[in-house]
Write an enzyme that holds these catalytic residues in place. Structure first.
Site: not given
Ligand code: AMP
Length: 371
Positions: A195, A270, A309, A315, A327
């Site tokens: 993404k 989400r 990654r 991360r 996740r």
């Molecule tokens: P990402 O970088 O999108 O994979 O997000 C990393 C982490 O941030 C996720 O595993 C969640 O813990 C938190 N996070 C990101 N976006 C959201 C969202 N829309 N709602 C809740 N938690 C989020």
């Protein structure tokens, strides 16, 4: 009724032809009750009032006279301070009851000119009737005897009213959109689907603002903000940050970019609650989500990509296979319901997320270009 475009601006439906019709019917009743059997002279102010005068006098139940005067007061969106003189009043109106019929009264500048003109006409009575009235904009003290519909101080077109010459012929009234046309995309897909990579490319190509909720959280964590502290406790476990925290943050990010041509939402929504909040936010901005573009990638490919990654991203949630799998599971448990949410609105578009970055770029662009 849907959004319309006049010149460079977009307008949304505001007042239906039927609402206008009943407002005029009510005004006719009030005026005719007050005037009784006397023959009034209705004076329309051109250009805008031609529709309201026509509909008004057609409903007027008793004999009446109709005439027009003209003044060009509005140019474009803003009402000009400097109003031109009225022209066209040739009839002798002394001793008559005159009812001015206006399409709209906003600042009241036109009305000041009307009063100036009629001061020397020795009319028996001068009454003011207006179909639309903007109380917030009105700066004068002249009494308005008959008011059809009070409206907020926003630019409207239709039913005689124009935007730079266009829109007068429309039978209903449209209001200018808060934000002009936007393209808003939700990029969707499990962690590791690509993404972020695709968003970076799309934001350049379509001149959109990219909001990655994950990135905003990580930025806050790095800067040790209060939001960051809250988010960290969830993110480290691979859990979702609570909805309200996430929604508030997202809204703030959108507001920071008030002039955006559109947004790419990446990692948001989400959950069902987030999707509903996003719809409400878009509606408040007179806009909408155009599409959810979902990158479809097999689980095992995802795990492999994320572990890779994790070797360089730093991360914590990419380092451990069980967190990664958690996740992905979270995605299917909570997030996949969104596929249904957008499918029901015919806004879900699946894209094969396996292949070269360029190939996937092309697949997504082809979709967007078709909207
Ligand atoms: P990402 O970088 O999108 O994979 O997000 C990393 C982490 O941030 C996720 O595993 C969640 O813990 C938190 N996070 C990101 N976006 C959201 C969202 N829309 N709602 C809740 N938690 C989020």
């Amino acid at each position: 009724m849907t959004t319309i475009k006049l010149h460079d601006k977009y307008f949304k439906p505001f007042i239906s032809a039927q609402e206008i019709d009943s407002a005029i019917a009510r005004m006719v009743d009030e005026v005719s009750n007050d005037i009784g059997d006397e023959i009034p002279v209705f004076v329309g102010i051109l250009n805008g009032s031609f529709m309201v005068v026509s509909d008004f006098v057609k409903k007027y139940p008793k004999p009446c006279e109709v005439t027009f005067i003209k003044l060009a007061s509005y140019e474009g969106v803003k009402s000009t301070e400097d109003i031109q003189r009225l022209i066209g009043l040739t009839q002798n109106l002394s001793g008559r009851t005159v009812v001015i019929l206006e399409d709209i009264i906003d600042t009241g500048n036109t009305l000041a000119e009307v009063h100036r003109i009629f001061k020397n006409e020795n009319v028996k009575a001068l009454k003011i009737a207006t179909l639309f009235y903007k109380p917030e904009a009105y700066k004068k003290d002249y009494k308005l005897h008959y008011i059809g519909i009070e409206i907020p101080n926003k630019f409207i077109v239709g039913y005689g009213l124009d935007y730079d010459g266009l829109g007068r012929n429309i039978p209903e009234v449209y209001q200018i959109k808060e934000t002009q046309h936007m393209t808003n995309l939700v990029l969707f897909g499990p962690p590791g689907a690509g993404k972020g990579t695709q968003a970076n490319f799309l934001k350049e190509k379509y001149n959109l603002v990219h909001i990655s909720t994950g990135d905003v959280f990580r930025f806050n964590i790095k800067n040790e903000t209060a939001l960051g502290m809250i988010a960290k406790s969830y993110i480290d476990k691979g859990e979702l940050v609570p909805d309200q925290v996430t929604i508030d943050m997202l809204e703030a990010e959108v507001e920071k970019n008030a002039d955006a041509k559109g947004f790419i939402f990446d990692g948001f929504p989400r959950t069902d609650a987030q999707a509903k909040a996003l719809d409400a936010l878009m509606e408040r901005k007179d806009s909408q989500i155009n599409a959810m573009i979902a990158l479809e990638v097999d689980d095992e490919v995802l795990v492999e990509r994320l572990l890779k990654r994790g070797e360089t991203s730093g991360r914590t949630d990419d380092a451990d296979e069980s967190i990664i799998r958690h996740r992905i599971k979270q995605y299917y448990n909570k997030t996949a319901v969104l596929k249904e949410f957008y499918s029901e609105k015919d806004k879900y578009f699946g894209v094969d997320g396996v292949g070269s970055i360029e190939d996937i770029n092309i697949r997504i662009s082809n979709l967007i270009d078709g909207f």
